[in-house]
Design an enzyme around this catalytic site. Structure first.
Site, PDB file in Angstrom:
ATOM      1  CG  HIS A  64      91.418   3.572  11.607  1.00 52.94           C
ATOM      2  ND1 HIS A  64      91.733   2.732  12.535  1.00 52.94           N
ATOM      3  CD2 HIS A  64      89.921   2.768  11.288  1.00 52.94           C
ATOM      4  CE1 HIS A  64      91.073   1.400  12.833  1.00 52.94           C
ATOM      5  NE2 HIS A  64      89.896   1.780  12.026  1.00 52.94           N
ATOM      6  CD  GLU A  67      94.045   5.163  13.632  1.00 51.57           C
ATOM      7  OE1 GLU A  67      94.755   4.304  13.537  1.00 51.57           O
ATOM      8  OE2 GLU A  67      92.834   4.931  14.411  1.00 51.57           O
ATOM      9  CD  GLU A 228      96.537   1.640  18.000  1.00 47.40           C
ATOM     10  OE1 GLU A 228      96.346   2.704  17.853  1.00 47.40           O
ATOM     11  OE2 GLU A 228      95.843   0.527  17.496  1.00 47.40           O
TER      12      GLU A 228
HETATM   13  O1  LIG Z   1      92.243   4.458  19.948  1.00 49.69           O
HETATM   14  C1  LIG Z   1      91.207   3.914  19.425  1.00 49.69           C
HETATM   15  O2  LIG Z   1      90.256   3.818  20.186  1.00 49.69           O
HETATM   16  C2  LIG Z   1      91.317   2.946  18.452  1.00 49.69           C
HETATM   17  C3  LIG Z   1      92.754   2.610  17.447  1.00 49.69           C
HETATM   18  C4  LIG Z   1      92.602   1.687  16.673  1.00 49.69           C
HETATM   19  O3  LIG Z   1      92.392   1.988  15.654  1.00 49.69           O
HETATM   20  N1  LIG Z   1      92.925   0.418  16.922  1.00 49.69           N
HETATM   21  C5  LIG Z   1      92.919  -0.515  16.179  1.00 49.69           C
HETATM   22  C6  LIG Z   1      93.107  -1.806  16.851  1.00 49.69           C
HETATM   23  C7  LIG Z   1      93.144  -3.092  16.098  1.00 49.69           C
HETATM   24  C8  LIG Z   1      93.406  -4.425  16.962  1.00 49.69           C
HETATM   25  O4  LIG Z   1      92.691  -4.927  17.941  1.00 49.69           O
HETATM   26  O5  LIG Z   1      94.321  -5.096  16.526  1.00 49.69           O
HETATM   27  C9  LIG Z   1      91.469  -0.816  15.904  1.00 49.69           C
HETATM   28  O6  LIG Z   1      90.592  -0.425  16.515  1.00 49.69           O
HETATM   29  O7  LIG Z   1      91.136  -1.176  14.610  1.00 49.69           O
HETATM   30 ZN    ZN Z   2      93.445   2.714  13.910  1.00 52.76          ZN
END
Ligand SMILES: O=C(O)CCC(=O)N[C@@H](CCC(=O)O)C(=O)O
Ligand code: ZN
Length: 348
Positions: A64, A67, A228
């Site tokens: 992303h 980030e 994260e």
């Molecule tokens: O903060 C947020 O809403 C999204 C942060 C983020 O990019 N999280 C990942 C998590 C991936 C997973 O569930 O393994 C995503 O949403 O892709």
């Molecule tokens: Zn992300």
């Protein structure tokens, strides 16, 4: 290779100056002890030139584009390796996922890359945008990296940390998502490694996903996590001192220094089980709470947390905590992950 990098400010600068493609460069000897190879833009491999490495480690960032902290963290490690302040003793593949989105300063350009793995890039509309094309290439690079590791010898450990930051603030600042892995115990050593890295909270996912970490976990049986590392800030505005523990543990891992991990102790970490994911089914989907509600905020049974298509969405368990709430996603995609405390997870 070295000339190419020396002509630029650094590897991130080289990557962002060539967001779509860079011609590969064959392995070059660095400081007499390390082989460094460029596979594509944002794809850089370090291998010890001699000795018995035991691990194949993927560190990905920038899937992303907004980030930024993990991108800066990885770029710092790359700089230290290129300039000889660090020396790898394990194979390490750095991936800067989505250079075009980083240049844009946005999470995505056309489509969320972290919903396009495990072949999803080629389903539906197929390879119809740059994120789909790049996700397919990233899969190929990870496949090549782990396959070449397997050719070195059996029993090597495969690791993939896919590094992100969250849109919202979080009650637990740093946390990891452990991809669904039916029939495989969770690794206590990995959980304690994460804790030592400052990532003291782990979410056990409950179903397959099309994320990058699930791809490596499922296809290569890697110890793979989405990690994260805090909240999103623009490039250059991260307080990098917040990542000292993470950097230290990544350094120990790739330089094969003693990790000095304690035995798994569930009281030292926060463990959550994903109980459900709420997907968007209608354009009018909305949460009942404000945008400053933090990840891991818990709500009691019966509380209405969202509405769509004239229907209330209620908390079903005694309490459920929210993570990644985001109403602005396409129909069919995840709006929020719901969590309950993990009770006796199978950790070995
Ligand atoms: O903060 C947020 O809403 C999204 C942060 C983020 O990019 N999280 C990942 C998590 C991936 C997973 O569930 O393994 C995503 O949403 O892709
Ligand atoms: Zn992300």
């Amino acid at each position: 290779m070295l000339n190419l990098l020396q002509g630029c400010k650094d590897f991130l600068h080289l990557t962002l100056s060539n967001p779509e493609h860079l011609n590969p460069i064959a392995p070059q000897l660095l400081h007499g002890h390390t082989k460094v190879s460029l596979w594509d833009t944002g794809v850089l491999l370090f291998e010890p030139a001699a000795g018995n490495s035991q691990k194949d480690v993927v560190l990905s960032s920038g899937v992303h584009g907004n980030e930024t902290a993990p991108i800066e963290l990885c770029n710092g490690l790359i700089r230290d390796l290129l300039e000889g302040r660090l020396q790898v003793k394990e194979r390490v593949l750095f991936l800067i996922g989505n250079p075009a989105a980083i240049n844009n300063g946005t999470r995505i350009v056309d489509e969320n890359m972290n919903r396009l793995f495990s072949g999803e890039h080629s389903r539906g509309p197929g390879l119809s945008n740059p994120e789909r094309v790049r996700a397919k290439k990233l899969e190929a690079y990870v496949t090549r990296f782990f396959s070449e590791g397997a050719a070195i010898g059996a029993g090597r450990q495969r690791i993939h940390y896919d590094l992100h930051t969250a849109i919202r603030g979080s009650k637990h600042e740093k946390f990891a998502i452990y991809p669904y892995r039916p029939g495989r115990a969770f690794s206590g050593e990995q959980i304690m490694f994460l804790a030592a890295s400052g990532v003291d909270t782990v979410l056990f996912h409950h179903e397959p996903t099309t994320t990058f970490s699930y791809f490596s976990s499922e296809l290569f049986r890697a110890d793979a996590f989405t990690i994260e590392l805090g909240k999103v800030y623009p490039m250059g505005q991260n307080d990098m001192s917040k990542f000292d523990s993470t950097r230290e543990m990544f350094k120990r891992l790739i330089c094969a220094e003693p990790l000095e991990l304690p035995a798994f102790d569930a009281t030292q970490v926060n463990l959550y089980q994903v109980c459900r994911v709420i997907n968007k089914e209608a354009d009018d989907f909305e949460f009942t709470f404000s945008t400053d509600v933090e990840n891991f905020t818990a709500f009691p049974r019966g509380h209405v947390i969202a509405r769509q298509a004239g229907k209330d969405i209620l908390i079903e368990q005694e309490t459920e905590a929210v993570v990644f709430p985001n109403a602005k996603v396409p129909i069919g995609q995840r709006t929020v992950i719901m969590l309950v405390p993990a009770v006796n997870p199978h950790v070995e």
